[in-house]
Design an enzyme around this catalytic site. Structure first.
Site, mmCIF file in Angstrom:
data_model
loop_
_atom_site.group_PDB
_atom_site.id
_atom_site.type_symbol
_atom_site.label_atom_id
_atom_site.label_comp_id
_atom_site.label_asym_id
_atom_site.label_seq_id
_atom_site.Cartn_x
_atom_site.Cartn_y
_atom_site.Cartn_z
ATOM 1 N N ASN A 124 -2.146 -0.743 1.714
ATOM 2 C CA ASN A 124 -2.444 -0.331 0.225
ATOM 3 C C ASN A 124 -1.331 -0.628 -0.650
ATOM 4 O O ASN A 124 -0.468 0.191 -0.517
ATOM 5 C CB ASN A 124 -3.018 1.259 0.287
ATOM 6 C CG ASN A 124 -2.939 2.004 -1.097
ATOM 7 O OD1 ASN A 124 -3.107 1.110 -2.177
ATOM 8 N ND2 ASN A 124 -3.033 3.168 -1.373
ATOM 9 N N LYS A 152 -0.804 -0.263 -3.814
ATOM 10 C CA LYS A 152 -0.952 0.456 -4.782
ATOM 11 C C LYS A 152 -0.436 -0.396 -6.069
ATOM 12 O O LYS A 152 -1.020 -1.595 -6.131
ATOM 13 C CB LYS A 152 0.196 1.622 -4.789
ATOM 14 C CG LYS A 152 -0.016 2.525 -3.345
ATOM 15 C CD LYS A 152 0.998 3.616 -3.277
ATOM 16 C CE LYS A 152 0.514 4.248 -1.922
ATOM 17 N NZ LYS A 152 1.110 5.555 -1.989
ATOM 18 N N HIS A 205 -8.259 8.435 -2.939
ATOM 19 C CA HIS A 205 -6.622 8.508 -2.710
ATOM 20 C C HIS A 205 -6.255 9.372 -3.360
ATOM 21 O O HIS A 205 -6.417 9.769 -4.284
ATOM 22 C CB HIS A 205 -6.080 6.904 -3.103
ATOM 23 C CG HIS A 205 -4.704 6.786 -2.440
ATOM 24 N ND1 HIS A 205 -3.843 7.630 -3.065
ATOM 25 C CD2 HIS A 205 -4.275 6.344 -1.333
ATOM 26 C CE1 HIS A 205 -2.460 7.267 -2.282
ATOM 27 N NE2 HIS A 205 -2.927 6.595 -1.270
ATOM 28 N N GLU A 255 -3.367 9.843 -4.888
ATOM 29 C CA GLU A 255 -3.280 9.305 -6.112
ATOM 30 C C GLU A 255 -4.231 9.444 -7.238
ATOM 31 O O GLU A 255 -3.762 9.637 -8.406
ATOM 32 C CB GLU A 255 -2.088 8.138 -6.233
ATOM 33 C CG GLU A 255 -0.677 8.335 -5.591
ATOM 34 C CD GLU A 255 -0.369 7.214 -4.835
ATOM 35 O OE1 GLU A 255 -0.675 6.043 -4.655
ATOM 36 O OE2 GLU A 255 0.506 7.612 -3.490
ATOM 37 N N GLU A 263 -4.688 11.694 4.900
ATOM 38 C CA GLU A 263 -3.493 11.214 4.307
ATOM 39 C C GLU A 263 -3.009 12.576 3.719
ATOM 40 O O GLU A 263 -3.268 12.845 2.821
ATOM 41 C CB GLU A 263 -3.630 10.203 3.335
ATOM 42 C CG GLU A 263 -3.959 8.929 3.693
ATOM 43 C CD GLU A 263 -3.705 7.684 2.816
ATOM 44 O OE1 GLU A 263 -2.954 6.797 3.059
ATOM 45 O OE2 GLU A 263 -4.098 7.853 1.657
ATOM 46 N N GLY A 271 4.499 8.544 1.094
ATOM 47 C CA GLY A 271 5.659 8.110 0.369
ATOM 48 C C GLY A 271 6.970 8.801 0.286
ATOM 49 O O GLY A 271 7.916 8.839 -0.512
ATOM 50 N N SER A 279 3.681 7.679 5.222
ATOM 51 C CA SER A 279 5.100 7.134 5.777
ATOM 52 C C SER A 279 4.733 6.427 6.918
ATOM 53 O O SER A 279 5.619 6.650 7.844
ATOM 54 C CB SER A 279 5.990 8.409 5.727
ATOM 55 O OG SER A 279 6.155 8.669 4.546
HETATM 56 P P1 PGA Z 1 2.915 5.383 2.200
HETATM 57 O O1 PGA Z 1 1.468 5.665 1.419
HETATM 58 O O2 PGA Z 1 2.630 4.666 3.499
HETATM 59 O O3 PGA Z 1 3.811 4.563 1.248
HETATM 60 O O4 PGA Z 1 3.416 6.707 2.432
HETATM 61 C C1 PGA Z 1 0.339 5.662 2.189
HETATM 62 C C2 PGA Z 1 -0.886 5.857 1.183
HETATM 63 O O5 PGA Z 1 -0.845 6.447 -0.042
HETATM 64 O O6 PGA Z 1 -2.176 5.097 1.482
#
Ligand code: PGA
Length: 255
Positions: free
Chosen positions: A11, A13, A98, A100, A170, A176, A216
């Protein structure tokens, strides 16, 4: 469609516009040989999808998705894209819900359900993302939050369509942040999701729905995560932006 697992999703983003996307694949495809025993899907910004597909045109082992769609087919919805447009542009998968989208853009559970229905209705695979915030975990609400997100998110789908989805767990506090759920935490929530799916579509069908972990994921924790019960793959944010890290991740977990 029966997906091969483990499933590796990248992903991106809001990273890698068209020219960075092309350079990414020049390097990634040198490092990552085709593997038939897994599913590898990139979720670039929709505006970079054509460039990605052109850069990886020889590689039918790599699949494509977009990070979000709106549930309407077309119309006066400035800034939005529809599921059928995503399919026309070459996507086979779409993320829905997701964290976000939920927490930055305000998508409700009901919005997510409409998106899941639109995605499935366009013959694309919805990747329903669920996960609790830190405050919800601390007050013991993980089961309630994840169960609600699964129930409402899939509430518009027939049992046959539910069999064709992917679920991504998640935890918001792990995205992140460098904090990963422990294999035990991930396993517990994945088992909960599996049993909720079994209530909806029966145990056998639930067994073949990939339930993937995100938050992460890195080269250093991928093997432990993939060795965890009920973890059928990963959704990777930050570490999917770097060709060598993501190719290492995508080669993990020979079962
Ligand atoms: P990350 O994001 O691996 O940077 O923690 C995962 C995601 O939001 O799909």
């Amino acid at each position: 469609m029966k997906l091969s697992v483990p499933f590796f999703g990248g992903n991106w983003k809001m990273h890698h516009g068209p020219s960075a996307a092309g350079s990414f694949f020049d390097r990634f495809l040198d490092l990552f040989d085709p593997h038939e025993d897994r599913t590898v899907v990139f979720f670039p910004p929709a505006i970079s999808l054509a460039e990605c597909r052109a850069a990886a045109a020889q590689r039918t082992d790599v699949d494509w998705g977009v990070q979000d769609v709106y549930w309407e087919e077309k119309g006066a919805f400035t800034g939005a894209i529809s599921a059928s447009m995503a399919r026309e542009a070459g996507a086979s998968f779409v993320l829905a819900g997701h964290s976000e989208r939920r927490h930055v853009f305000g998508d409700s559970d009901e919005d997510v359900a409409r998106k899941v229905l639109a995605i499935s209705g366009a013959d694309l695979v919805p990747v329903l993302c669920v996960g609790e915030k830190l405050e919800e975990r601390e007050r013991g609400a993980v089961e309630a939050v994840v169960t609600r997100q699964v129930n409402v998110g899939l509430g518009e789908l027939s049992p046959g369509s539910i069999s064709g989805i992917v679920v991504a767990y998640e935890p918001v506090w792990a995205i992140g942040t460098g904090r990963t759920a422990s294999p035990a935490d991930a396993s517990e929530v994945h088992a909960l999701i599996r049993s909720r799916l079994a209530d909806l579509i029966g145990a056998d069908a639930a067994q073949s729905v990939p339930i993937i972990y995100g938050g992460s994921v890195k080269t250093g924790n991928i093997e432990a995560l993939l060795a965890t019960d009920d973890v059928d793959g990963v959704l990777v944010g930050g570490a999917s932006l770097e060709p060598s890290d993501f190719s290492t991740i995508c080669q993990a977990g020979g079962r």
